[in-house]
Design an enzyme around this catalytic site. Structure first.
Site, PDB file in Angstrom:
ATOM      1  CB  ALA A   1      -0.922  -0.009   1.208  1.00 50.58           C
ATOM      2  CD  GLU A   2       0.278   4.291   1.495  1.00 49.15           C
ATOM      3  OE1 GLU A   2      -0.485   5.056   0.865  1.00 49.15           O
ATOM      4  OE2 GLU A   2      -0.126   3.328   2.151  1.00 49.15           O
ATOM      5  CB  THR A   3       7.424   2.272  -0.772  1.00 49.68           C
ATOM      6  OG1 THR A   3       7.077   0.960  -1.228  1.00 49.68           O
ATOM      7  CG2 THR A   3       8.927   2.323  -0.521  1.00 49.68           C
TER       8      THR A   3
END
Length: 269
Positions: free
Chosen positions: A47-49
């Site tokens: 979903a996020e880095t």
């Protein structure tokens, strides 16, 4: 010639591997080109880095940016908690601060075996969005909206939230809004599911920024400043939420799953 970048894979808001929400955390010496960071986030498919670089302004310890597989976002709670977990575990200390480009200064601090993260409180107002409601697959009791793209959809109970089968392609066509579906919980005070298909995340595992909206929404509704919350995704994630002035304070643990290197054949920046 390859370039090795530090890389951590963390499960945030989880006390065991394969639960909570996955985030990649990558401390850098200097910023890479935005296109390279976006390509890394797309490769990770989390979903996020989160990317962090030492802050040189004196305002915070680190500068922090977040990328989904399709775009840079203005705020991400679980990847901030994961970043705090990585940096405090690696460097020591009790508290680490972050300067962000669109969400102000954020901080993560140790809290027993977990961490506390203070996010800007997101306030919503009673509204209506019939196009979105028609795509959720069930009629909510109330709709509350924020102009920055956070929508809270209140349902009668946890079973109604669990049964949702939204038209994700249709929701994605409406923009990169968060569709936060919530109800009173059973084992926790509050339950939710969060859909962000327009931002490259069909259903998020645990969404810190959504709980910045839910903290205000449910504190008002419950008549108290704190409550327990469960995001009923396939992986599931738990947090304790507390309203503190203009902040939503989220508490939860993190687990490191992988610590290693990300290898790039070329690096721009």
């Amino acid at each position: 010639m390859t370039h090795a970048l530090p890389y951590w894979h963390v499960d945030a808001f989880a006390d065991r591997p394969f639960a909570g929400n996955q985030a990649a955390v990558m401390p850098l010496e200097n910023w890479l080109d935005d296109a390279v960071m976006l390509a890394i986030a797309e490769e990770n498919l989390f979903a996020e880095t989160a990317f962090v670089v030492r802050d040189t302004t004196g305002e915070a310890d680190w500068e922090l940016r977040w990328f989904t597989p399709t775009e840079e976002v203005r705020l991400c709670g679980h990847a901030t908690l994961a970043s705090g977990h990585v940096l405090l575990a690696r460097d020591g200390g009790e508290r680490v601060t972050f300067r962000t480009r669109r969400a102000g200064l954020l901080a993560v601090e140790r809290s027993g075996d977990a961490y506390e993260l203070a996010l800007p409180l997101i306030r919503t107002e009673r509204g209506d969005w019939p196009e979105a409601v028609a795509l959720l697959g069930a009629q909510p009791q109330e709709v509350w909206l924020n102009p920055d793209g956070y929508g809270v959809y209140l349902f009668a109970d946890a079973a109604a939230v669990s049964a949702l089968d939204p038209d994700l392609r249709g929701l994605g066509a409406l923009g990169n809004d968060q569709f936060i579906c919530t109800a009173p919980g059973t084992d926790t005070d509050v339950v939710s599911r969060v859909f962000v298909p327009g931002g490259g995340v069909d259903e998020d595992s645990f969404t810190g920024s959504a709980h910045a909206a839910l903290t205000h929404f449910w504190a008002e509704r419950l008549g108290r400043e704190s409550f327990s919350a469960f995001q009923a995704s396939q992986r599931g994630g738990y947090a304790h939420c507390r309203r503190d002035g203009d902040c939503a304070v989220l508490s939860g643990p993190c687990v490191t799953v992988v610590e290693g290197r990300f290898y790039l054949p070329q690096v721009s920046g």
